[in-house]
Design a protein around this motif. Structure first.
Motif, PDB file in Angstrom:
ATOM      1  N   ILE A  51       4.758  -3.402  14.160  1.00  0.00           N
ATOM      2  CA  ILE A  51       4.609  -3.760  15.587  1.00  0.00           C
ATOM      3  C   ILE A  51       4.120  -5.213  15.702  1.00  0.00           C
ATOM      4  O   ILE A  51       4.584  -5.983  16.548  1.00  0.00           O
ATOM      5  CB  ILE A  51       3.632  -2.798  16.306  1.00  0.00           C
ATOM      6  N   MET A  52       3.190  -5.586  14.806  1.00  0.00           N
ATOM      7  CA  MET A  52       2.684  -6.971  14.833  1.00  0.00           C
ATOM      8  C   MET A  52       3.809  -7.966  14.594  1.00  0.00           C
ATOM      9  O   MET A  52       3.896  -9.014  15.246  1.00  0.00           O
ATOM     10  CB  MET A  52       1.608  -7.150  13.748  1.00  0.00           C
ATOM     11  N   ALA A 100      -7.199   1.200   8.954  1.00  0.00           N
ATOM     12  CA  ALA A 100      -6.296   1.932   8.046  1.00  0.00           C
ATOM     13  C   ALA A 100      -6.459   1.432   6.611  1.00  0.00           C
ATOM     14  O   ALA A 100      -6.497   2.232   5.663  1.00  0.00           O
ATOM     15  CB  ALA A 100      -4.846   1.761   8.513  1.00  0.00           C
ATOM     16  N   GLU A 155      -1.182  12.863  -0.484  1.00  0.00           N
ATOM     17  CA  GLU A 155      -0.654  12.998   0.883  1.00  0.00           C
ATOM     18  C   GLU A 155      -1.424  12.123   1.897  1.00  0.00           C
ATOM     19  O   GLU A 155      -0.803  11.449   2.716  1.00  0.00           O
ATOM     20  CB  GLU A 155      -0.704  14.472   1.348  1.00  0.00           C
ATOM     21  N   PHE A 156      -2.738  12.168   1.818  1.00  0.00           N
ATOM     22  CA  PHE A 156      -3.521  11.410   2.808  1.00  0.00           C
ATOM     23  C   PHE A 156      -3.341   9.903   2.637  1.00  0.00           C
ATOM     24  O   PHE A 156      -3.145   9.188   3.632  1.00  0.00           O
ATOM     25  CB  PHE A 156      -4.997  11.823   2.746  1.00  0.00           C
ATOM     26  N   PRO A 157      -3.374   9.383   1.383  1.00  0.00           N
ATOM     27  CA  PRO A 157      -3.081   7.944   1.230  1.00  0.00           C
ATOM     28  C   PRO A 157      -1.688   7.589   1.760  1.00  0.00           C
ATOM     29  O   PRO A 157      -1.509   6.512   2.353  1.00  0.00           O
ATOM     30  CB  PRO A 157      -3.142   7.721  -0.278  1.00  0.00           C
ATOM     31  N   VAL A 170       0.867   4.686   8.460  1.00  0.00           N
ATOM     32  CA  VAL A 170       0.268   4.197   9.712  1.00  0.00           C
ATOM     33  C   VAL A 170       0.097   2.672   9.637  1.00  0.00           C
ATOM     34  O   VAL A 170       0.430   1.940  10.577  1.00  0.00           O
ATOM     35  CB  VAL A 170      -1.095   4.897   9.975  1.00  0.00           C
ATOM     36  N   ALA A 171      -0.374   2.196   8.470  1.00  0.00           N
ATOM     37  CA  ALA A 171      -0.574   0.743   8.299  1.00  0.00           C
ATOM     38  C   ALA A 171       0.751  -0.001   8.419  1.00  0.00           C
ATOM     39  O   ALA A 171       0.823  -1.053   9.072  1.00  0.00           O
ATOM     40  CB  ALA A 171      -1.238   0.466   6.948  1.00  0.00           C
ATOM     41  N   LEU A 207      -4.341  -4.227  17.460  1.00  0.00           N
ATOM     42  CA  LEU A 207      -3.515  -3.956  16.274  1.00  0.00           C
ATOM     43  C   LEU A 207      -4.247  -4.363  15.004  1.00  0.00           C
ATOM     44  O   LEU A 207      -4.236  -3.621  14.004  1.00  0.00           O
ATOM     45  CB  LEU A 207      -2.184  -4.704  16.377  1.00  0.00           C
ATOM     46  N   LEU A 259      -9.917   5.759  -0.577  1.00  0.00           N
ATOM     47  CA  LEU A 259      -9.235   6.842  -1.302  1.00  0.00           C
ATOM     48  C   LEU A 259      -9.006   6.510  -2.775  1.00  0.00           C
ATOM     49  O   LEU A 259      -8.502   7.336  -3.529  1.00  0.00           O
ATOM     50  CB  LEU A 259      -7.898   7.162  -0.619  1.00  0.00           C
ATOM     51  N   PHE A 284      -4.917   5.367  -7.801  1.00  0.00           N
ATOM     52  CA  PHE A 284      -5.019   3.902  -7.635  1.00  0.00           C
ATOM     53  C   PHE A 284      -6.057   3.231  -8.541  1.00  0.00           C
ATOM     54  O   PHE A 284      -6.688   2.252  -8.151  1.00  0.00           O
ATOM     55  CB  PHE A 284      -5.316   3.534  -6.172  1.00  0.00           C
ATOM     56  N   MET A 300      -0.061   9.086   4.239  1.00  0.00           N
ATOM     57  CA  MET A 300      -0.141   9.055   5.715  1.00  0.00           C
ATOM     58  C   MET A 300      -0.788   7.753   6.189  1.00  0.00           C
ATOM     59  O   MET A 300      -0.304   7.097   7.120  1.00  0.00           O
ATOM     60  CB  MET A 300      -0.984  10.246   6.218  1.00  0.00           C
ATOM     61  N   THR A 301      -1.877   7.398   5.513  1.00  0.00           N
ATOM     62  CA  THR A 301      -2.611   6.177   5.902  1.00  0.00           C
ATOM     63  C   THR A 301      -1.731   4.945   5.741  1.00  0.00           C
ATOM     64  O   THR A 301      -1.694   4.073   6.623  1.00  0.00           O
ATOM     65  CB  THR A 301      -3.880   6.034   5.025  1.00  0.00           C
ATOM     66  N   TRP A 332      -7.660   3.500   3.254  1.00  0.00           N
ATOM     67  CA  TRP A 332      -6.878   3.489   1.999  1.00  0.00           C
ATOM     68  C   TRP A 332      -7.786   3.081   0.827  1.00  0.00           C
ATOM     69  O   TRP A 332      -7.740   3.691  -0.240  1.00  0.00           O
ATOM     70  CB  TRP A 332      -5.688   2.527   2.139  1.00  0.00           C
ATOM     71  N   SER A 351       1.269   4.178  -2.816  1.00  0.00           N
ATOM     72  CA  SER A 351       0.947   5.564  -2.438  1.00  0.00           C
ATOM     73  C   SER A 351       2.100   6.527  -2.704  1.00  0.00           C
ATOM     74  O   SER A 351       1.881   7.709  -2.991  1.00  0.00           O
ATOM     75  CB  SER A 351       0.582   5.646  -0.950  1.00  0.00           C
ATOM     76  N   ILE A 378       1.788  -0.132  12.115  1.00  0.00           N
ATOM     77  CA  ILE A 378       1.022  -1.122  12.906  1.00  0.00           C
ATOM     78  C   ILE A 378       1.478  -2.542  12.552  1.00  0.00           C
ATOM     79  O   ILE A 378       1.690  -3.383  13.433  1.00  0.00           O
ATOM     80  CB  ILE A 378      -0.498  -0.965  12.641  1.00  0.00           C
ATOM     81  N   ALA A 379       1.658  -2.792  11.247  1.00  0.00           N
ATOM     82  CA  ALA A 379       2.080  -4.133  10.815  1.00  0.00           C
ATOM     83  C   ALA A 379       3.478  -4.454  11.360  1.00  0.00           C
ATOM     84  O   ALA A 379       3.748  -5.602  11.737  1.00  0.00           O
ATOM     85  CB  ALA A 379       2.056  -4.219   9.295  1.00  0.00           C
ATOM     86  N   LEU A 428      -5.311  -1.827  12.086  1.00  0.00           N
ATOM     87  CA  LEU A 428      -4.778  -2.058  10.737  1.00  0.00           C
ATOM     88  C   LEU A 428      -5.930  -2.196   9.730  1.00  0.00           C
ATOM     89  O   LEU A 428      -5.886  -1.627   8.632  1.00  0.00           O
ATOM     90  CB  LEU A 428      -3.909  -3.320  10.728  1.00  0.00           C
ATOM     91  N   LEU A 430       0.843  -1.204   0.000  1.00  0.00           N
ATOM     92  CA  LEU A 430       0.000   0.000   0.000  1.00  0.00           C
ATOM     93  C   LEU A 430       0.878   1.254   0.000  1.00  0.00           C
ATOM     94  O   LEU A 430       0.599   2.228  -0.719  1.00  0.00           O
ATOM     95  CB  LEU A 430      -0.913   0.045   1.231  1.00  0.00           C
TER      96      LEU A 430
END
Lengths: 150, 509
Positions: A49-50, B170, A34-36, A42-43, B163, B177, B189, A38-39, B174, A25, A46-47, B167, A21
Motif C-alpha cells: 500500500i505504501m 508487524a 504459521e504465525f510468522p 501483513v507486512a 502505515l 518470533l 530464524f 501471517m505476520t 516478526w 517465513s 502494508i508495504a 508496519l 521477511l
C-alpha cells in the motif's frame, strides 16, 4: 524533507524488506511457522500500500517525517560502536569503554581538539567509569566482560 | 481499601529510599537533554534484577513519573523538551524563562505536575481493579485480540503515519518470533549463533530507545546546539502555590484531558499536553497571550502530561495494553519479573500491585517537593555537553544489556537493533510500535495456537476467534483504531495539500 524520488525509494525498500521477511517465513515449509507467515504477509500488504501511495500521480509528497542520513557526522560513531563490540571481550569491558568514551567526547566536541581538551576528556572518562565500577562491580557485584585488561 | 493495607510497605525503609533516590535521579535524568523517560526506564530495567519485585517496579514507576516532570526543565530553560510529553510546556515556558521568569515557570511546572500526577494515580487505583475483574473471563481468543488491539493502537497512534506505525508493529512481532515456537518447539530464524536464545526484551528495549538517542546527541553536539537563553529570578514559593491553585480552569482541563488520553492506549503524553494546551487557549479570555509566556499554558500542559502517567498504566496493568511507549517499556519490566497483567496480578500478586500503585501516589508528592527544590540547580544539569551524554548512554546501554544474562550476543543484538532503528527513524519509523510488537508478539502467538487447539475441539477455529461479544467488540476496536488513524491522516494530508506552497513537491506527470 526528501525528494519524491527518495520517498519512492523508501517505499520500495520497505516492500523489499517485507518480502524478505515473507521469504524467510515461507521457505522452511515446516509446522510452527504459521504465525510468522501471517505476520510477514501483513507486512507485505502494508508495504505494498505504501508503494502504491508513493506512485499515485499528482499527489504532494507528505514525507515530512523523512530526513537524509547525515553520514558525514555519524560514521565515526558507527566505527567506535563496531570496534567496541569487536574488542570488548579481548580487552575487557572497562578498558574498551574508556577508549570508546574518550573517543566520542574528543571527536564530537564542538571545540577544536587540543591537549588541554584531551586531558580534561581523559579525566572525565576516568571519573565516569570509576563511579560505574565502584557502584556496580565493587558494590553490587555485577559481572562485566573480562579481557587482558579490566 | 487494599491500598491502605499496603501503604506501610510503600513507606518501609528500603522502598522509601528507592522512592526518594528514584525521584531525585529521575528529575535529574528528565532535566538532561536527550534522555527521554522511555530511554531512562529501559536503561534501568536490568538493574532492577538485583531487587525484589516490588522494589524493582517502584524504581521503574518513580523514574517514569519523575522524568516526565523533569523533562519540563529543559523545555522551559533551553527550549528543548526533555521528553515528547513536554512539547506543549515549551510553548509558554520558554518565553517566560527568556523574559527572566524561569523560576516562576519551574514552580508552576512542578506544582501542576504534582496535582495532575496525584489525579492520574487516583484514577489508576480506582479503575484498574475494576477493569482487571472484567478481564477475568477472557480466554485465548480474547487475549489474542487484545494483543492485536495493543499493536494496532500504538501502531496507528504512536508513529508519524499509520502505515509506517503498523508496519513497524508487524516487524516487531516478526522479530519476537525468532527462537522456538512455543507449542511445536520448532526452531525458527536462527541465522547465527547469536540468535539461539531469540530476541529478548531487554536488548530490544535498550537498543531501540537508547542507541538512536546516542546518534541524535552526537549529531547535536557536532552542530553545537544549545546555549543559555534564560534568566532565573528570586521568587517566593508561596506566591507561586497561591497563584497556581487559583488557576482552576487550567488545572481542570489539564487533568481531564491527561486522564482521558492516558486511558486511550497508544496516545502518548505529547498528545495530552498539546490537547490540554489547545483547549485551555480556546477557553481563555486572552488567547493571544499564549505562546508569549502565559502561565496557564505551562499549568495546563504539565497537569495534563503528569495525569496521563497514572492513567496510561490502567490499560497496561489490567489488560496488558500500554497507554504510552514508556508504559510499554514498563510492561516489559513487569513481564521480566514473571508478572502478567490482568486479574491474576491483583489476586496472586496483590501485594506487588498495590505497593506499586501506592508508591506511585507517594512519588507524585515527592516529585513535587524535590522538583521545586532541585529546579534551582537544574541550570547546571542542562549544561552537560551532549557528547558526554552520548558517550555515557552508549556505555550504560552496553553495560545494562550485558549484565542481565552475561551474554555478548545480547549486546550484539542490542547494538544491531539500535543502529537499524536509527536508520529506520530517519525514514519516519518509530521505535514504540516495534517494541510493542516484540512484547505482544509472543502473547498473540501463544494465545492463537492455544485458541486453535480449543477451536478444533469445539465448533471450529473461525467460530472460536470470530464469534462472541467480547471478540467482536475487540475486532471492532482494532478496525476503529486503524480507521480513525487513516481518517486523521487523510485530514492532515488534505490540510498540507491546501498549504502546499514550497513545502511539498508535485509529482511530475
Amino acid at each position: 524533507m526528501m525528494s519524491h524520488r527518495k520517498h519512492r525509494f523508501t517505499a520500495l525498500a520497505t516492500l523489499l524488506m517485507a518480502m524478505g521477511l515473507a521469504a524467510a517465513s515461507f521457505m522452511p515449509n515446516l509446522p510452527g511457522y504459521e504465525f510468522p507467515q501471517m505476520t510477514a504477509l501483513v507486512a507485505v500488504g502494508i508495504a505494498a500500500i505504501m508503494v502504491l501511495l508513493a506512485w499515485v500521480p499528482k499527489q504532494p509528497v507528505t514525507a515530512a517525517d523523512e530526513e537524509p542520513i547525515p553520514w558525514g557526522g555519524i560514521w565515526p560513531l558507527i566505527l567506535i560502536l563496531a570496534g567496541f563490540l569487536w574488542v570488548m571481550e579481548w580487552l575487557g569491558f572497562f578498558a574498551t569503554s574508556y577508549i570508546a568514551f574518550f573517543l566520542i567526547i574528543l571527536i564530537y566536541s564542538p571545540q577544536r581538539i587540543s591537549l588541554r581538551g584531551a586531558i580534561k576528556g581523559a579525566v572525565i572518562t576516568g571519573l565516569f567509569l570509576g563511579v560505574l565500577y565502584l557502584i556496580f562491580v565493587a558494590l553490587l557485584r555485577v559481572q562485566v566482560p573480562q579481557g587482558i585488561l579490566i | 481499601m487494599e491500598l491502605f493495607q499496603y501503604l506501610p510497605e510503600v513507606l518501609s525503609g528500603w522502598n522509601l529510599v528507592i522512592l526518594i533516590v528514584g525521584t531525585v535521579v529521575g528529575l535529574l535524568l528528565g532535566a538532561t537533554p536527550g534522555l527521554s523517560p522511555t530511554m531512562a526506564v529501559a536503561l534501568l530495567i536490568p538493574f532492577t534484577f538485583q531487587m525484589d519485585t516490588s522494589s524493582g517496579l517502584i524504581l521503574l514507576g518513580v523514574i517514569y513519573t519523575a522524568t516526565v516532570a523533569g523533562g519540563a526543565v529543559t523545555a522551559i530553560l533551553v527550549n528543548i523538551p526533555g521528553s515528547p510529553a513536554n512539547i506543549a510546556t515549551m510553548l509558554d515556558g520558554h518565553p517566560m524563562a527568556k523574559s527572566g521568569r524561569a523560576t516562576e515557570a519551574l514552580h508552576y511546572c512542578f506544582i501542576s505536575s504534582g496535582i495532575g500526577g496525584v489525579i492520574g494515580v487516583l484514577v489508576l487505583i480506582f479503575f484498574t481493579p475494576l477493569l482487571a475483574d472484567f478481564a477475568l473471563g477472557f480466554g485465548p481468543s480474547e487475549l489474542f485480540w487484545i494483543a492485536i488491539l495493543g499493536i494496532t493502537v500504538i501502531g496507528s497512534l504512536g508513529g508519524t503515519t499509520v502505515l509506517k506505525g503498523l508496519l513497524a508493529g508487524a516487524v516487531g512481532i516478526w522479530i519476537s518470533l525468532i527462537g522456538f515456537n512455543p507449542v511445536a518447539g520448532t526452531e525458527r530464524f536462527m541465522f547465527t549463533d547469536h540468535l539461539q536464545g531469540g530476541v529478548t526484551i531487554i536488548p530490544a528495549l535498550i537498543g531501540l530507545f537508547a542507541i538512536p538517542q546516542v546518534f541524535q546527541m552526537v549529531e547535536d553536539a557536532r552542530r553545537g546546539r544549545g546555549g543559555k537563553t534564560f534568566g532565573m529570578e528570586h521568587r517566593p514559593l508561596w506566591a507561586s502555590i497561591v497563584y497556581n491553585l487559583s488557576r482552576v480552569r487550567a488545572l481542570g482541563i489539564g487533568s481531564v484531558v491527561g486522564v482521558l488520553v492516558g486511558l486511550i492506549p497508544g496516545a502518548g503524553g505529547q498528545i495530552a499536553g498539546l490537547i490540554a494546551y489547545d483547549q485551555n487557549k480556546k477557553f481563555s479570555r486572552n488567547p493571544e497571550a499564549y505562546g508569549k509566556g502565559e502561565p496557564d499554558g505551562v499549568i495546563a500542559s504539565e497537569t495534563s502530561n503528569s495525569s496521563m502517567v497514572g492513567a496510561s498504566l490502567v490499560p497496561m496493568l489490567s489488560l496488558g495494553i500500554p497507554g504510552s511507549p514508556t508504559a510499554a517499556v514498563l510492561l516489559g519490566g513487569l513481564l521480566i519479573q514473571g508478572l502478567f497483567p490482568g486479574p491474576d496480578l491483583f489476586t496472586q500478586h496483590a501485594s506487588v500491585a498495590w505497593t506499586f500503585m501506592g508508591a506511585l501516589l507517594v512519588s507524585q508528592v515527592l516529585m513535587m517537593v524535590f522538583g521545586l527544590y532541585i529546579s534551582r540547580f537544574s541550570r547546571y544539569v542542562i549544561q552537560i555537553p551532549k557528547q558526554h551524554m552520548a558517550a555515557a548512554v552508549a556505555i550504560l546501554a552496553v553495560f545494562g544489556t550485558y549484565s542481565v544474562q552475561n551474554s555478548t550476543s545480547d549486546v550484539i543484538i542490542m547494538m544491531t537493533m539500535g543502529c537499524a532503528m536509527y536508520f529506520a527513524m530517519r525514514f519516519g519509523f518509530g521505535p514504540g510500535p516495534v517494541v510493542l510488537g516484540i512484547i505482544l508478539g509472543p502473547i498473540a502467538e501463544t494465545n492463537l495456537l492455544q485458541g486453535q487447539m480449543l477451536g478444533q475441539a469445539m465448533d471450529g477455529t473461525f467460530q472460536y476467534f470470530f464469534t462472541g461479544g467480547v471478540n467482536l467488540l475487540l475486532i471492532f476496536l482494532c478496525v476503529l483504531s486503524i480507521g480513525y488513524s487513516v481518517a486523521a491522516e487523510f485530514k492532515v494530508r488534505a490540510r498540507q495539500r491546501r498549504q502546499s506552497t514550497g513545502r511539498t513537491v508535485e509529482v511530475e506527470s
